[in-house]
Enzyme design. Structure first.
Site, PDB file in Angstrom:
ATOM      1  N   ASP A   2      22.465  22.392 -17.853  1.00 41.57           N
ATOM      2  CA  ASP A   2      21.980  23.130 -16.686  1.00 41.57           C
ATOM      3  C   ASP A   2      21.394  22.180 -15.681  1.00 41.57           C
ATOM      4  OD1 ASP A   2      21.424  25.500 -14.927  1.00 41.57           O
ATOM      5  OD2 ASP A   2      19.268  24.917 -15.618  1.00 41.57           O
TER       6      ASP A   2
ATOM      7  N   GLU B  45      26.182  20.244 -14.901  1.00 39.35           N
ATOM      8  CA  GLU B  45      26.162  20.962 -13.649  1.00 39.35           C
ATOM      9  C   GLU B  45      25.937  20.134 -12.689  1.00 39.35           C
ATOM     10  OE1 GLU B  45      24.497  25.402 -11.922  1.00 39.35           O
ATOM     11  OE2 GLU B  45      23.194  24.165 -13.488  1.00 39.35           O
TER      12      GLU B  45
END
Length: 544
Positions: free
Chosen positions: A265, A294
């Site tokens: 993330d 990400e």
């Protein structure tokens, strides 16, 4: 004497050479038809095929929303107020901000799915053709989305236990599939015991795990100013040891449990140096494991800090092309530059997504079916690993947060669902065509089409993709810059006629490396050379 020594020396050399030859790995066997250009690529595509990370079909799941729990009543106590347990037929709606909890009420609405119920639906994922199951965070957290970790090493009890993760990984491996988890290592949740102890005392040993100061609202640095998400101080070696460096770290421990990789993330916030350390630690623990970042930035310089990234830029290019915001030649030029500068190897491992838990669903973003199908064709033919968000294969609708996180519509999973049948067709094509999974990329020369080739070192693998996102039919002369494509080669349409368009009266053929073609408005062609036509004669008999 000298002659005997020489003879003995020659014998020793011969034996040494023979032993060395036996010990050395066998080089890829060249085809008798291989030319010197093929020789430069020898073994490249075979190596890519052996790496499960290249061109894999990825299926993403929010555990809470994927499948109803078979034992819901027994775990209702896990959702105390102000948390709310919703019915499976309810849709998520934006709620109100809860100042005391520092979250929005829709962040603590739950539907009760768990790892056991997910396991009961793996047949659907497998039959779709997915190679990889990717789960949004499952570690202990306060909210439903779990991006506010309380303890990384504990699985949220609403979902199950570490033993359930091990069982899921074993189940998937038995199906020849892989498991990737979501790692949220830039920040934790404000309710975590570590943060509460650090916040309470400047002398607490965990104080240096976070960044405190009067310049920050609430007293601590938080991700994107979200008060529930205090950022970890990654500059502290103890934090890195806990997350990925030590043998008992989060990253390495779950890999030993059987998972096959991590999706990180907000990896752009972690930064290239720490990402590189994490990726290398994962590879040491489990060679061949996957680390996906990400990262919304231009991808060029983020490798090898990560193996691949979530394709933000490619998603935007695809959606803008499909919706007519970007003309075909410009889109082709942009994609070509990105692939050339980034390199095809990391692109093959990067995930090509059109919707996920942070975006409106595909059917909502592109309500026009023709535009949607055109976007999906690009998703499954451009270099990368197609990433499907649960329910998109069924045509589920959903706007911005939290609407795109609705519970799975199992009532739509029926043989007569056209969206499902179309997705299955794309998956079969992608998995069945070597060039689409592991091939290189180059543009075809066209004035008005988004036209490209995926290719390997074998003529029979070539795939030509011609896309017309415009509002008018396009007739064009396209240059096929592939020296192996023989004159008068007939091209086979891999997708048939998925839209309401008439089939060409005559088969499409390549003549003198040129293809004269008409692509209807808002349509596409995915073509493959017929290298073994009926009758016994082929002009491909002496090319690889």
């Amino acid at each position: 004497m000298t002659r005997r020594l020489l003879r003995a020396g020659f014998a020793l050399v011969a034996v040494t050479v023979a032993v060395t030859a036996l010990a050395a790995p066998a080089a890829p066997k060249a085809s008798p038809q291989a030319n010197r250009f093929d020789a430069a690529l020898a073994g490249t595509f075979e190596a890519r095929e052996k790496d499960w990370r290249n061109g894999a079909v990825v299926y993403q799941v929010l555990v809470d929303r994927f499948a109803p729990s078979a034992n819901l009543d027994a775990k209702r106590y896990l959702y105390p107020a102000p948390k709310v347990l919703r019915g499976w037929d309810e849709l998520p709606r934006a709620g109100k901000y809860l100042p005391e909890a520092k979250v929005w009420s829709h962040e603590i609405d739950f539907w009760g799915g768990d790892l056991a119920s997910l396991g009961s639906k793996l047949d659907h994922v497998q039959q779709l053709g997915a190679d990889v199951l990717y789960l949004n965070p499952i570690h202990l957290a306060y909210t439903n989305h779990k991006y506010d970790a309380l303890d990384y090493k504990i699985v949220s009890p609403e979902y199950g236990t570490r033993d359930d993760v091990k069982a899921l990984a074993a189940n998937l491996h038995g199906r020849h599939m892989k498991l990737v988890l979501d790692g949220v290592f830039n920040h934790m949740g404000r309710n975590s015991l570590l943060f509460k102890q650090a916040e309470a005392s400047v002398d607490n040993p965990y104080r240096q795990w976070f960044v405190f100061g009067p310049q920050y609202e609430g007293g601590a640095r938080t991700w994107a100013l979200a008060q529930n998400l205090p950022e970890l101080n990654l500059e502290n070696p103890e934090v890195r040891d806990h997350l990925y460096a030590k043998p008992d770290s989060v990253v390495r421990g779950y890999l030993r449990d059987g998972i096959d990789g991590w999706r990180l993330d907000v990896a752009f916030d972690i930064g290239p140096d720490f990402l590189n350390e994490l990726t290398q630690a994962a590879h040491r623990e489990k060679p061949g494991s996957l680390v996906i970042g990400e990262i919304a930035n231009y991808p060029k310089e983020w490798f090898p800090a990560v193996d691949g990234l979530l394709g933000f830029t490619l998603r935007q290019l695809i959606l803008r092309t499909a919706s007519g915001q970007l003309d075909a030649p410009t889109a082709a030029r942009m994609v070509h530059r990105m692939v050339e500068e980034t390199g095809v190897e990391p692109m093959l491992k990067s995930w090509v997504y059109l919707g996920n838990h942070d975006t409106a669903r595909l059917a909502t973003t592109l309500p026009d079916e023709r535009q949607r199908r055109l976007a999906q064709v690009l998703q499954f033919t451009l270099p990368g690993s197609p990433n499907l968000y649960y329910g998109d294969e069924l045509g589920m609708l959903g706007g911005e947060d939290p609407e795109m996180r609705a519970p799975m519509r199992w009532d739509l999973a029926a043989p007569d669902n056209a969206a499902l049948a179309w997705t299955q067709q794309l998956v079969r094509m992608h998995r069945g065509e070597r060039a689409l999974r592991v091939g290189n990329f180059r543009l075809l020369e066209s004035q008005r089409l988004f036209a490209f080739e995926r290719y390997t070192d074998r003529a029979c693998d070539a795939v030509f993709v011609l896309v017309n996102p415009g509002n008018a039919d396009v007739t064009d002369t396209v240059l096929i810059p592939d020296s192996k494509i023989m004159d008068n080669t007939r091209l086979v349409d891999l997708l048939g006629a998925p839209q309401d368009t008439a089939k060409p009266a005559e088969p499409l053929r390549v003549n003198s490396a040129l293809l004269q073609v008409t692509v209807p408005a808002g349509s596409f062609l995915v073509l493959k050379p017929d290298v073994a036509p009926p009758g016994g004669y082929t002009n491909y008999k002496r090319v690889q």
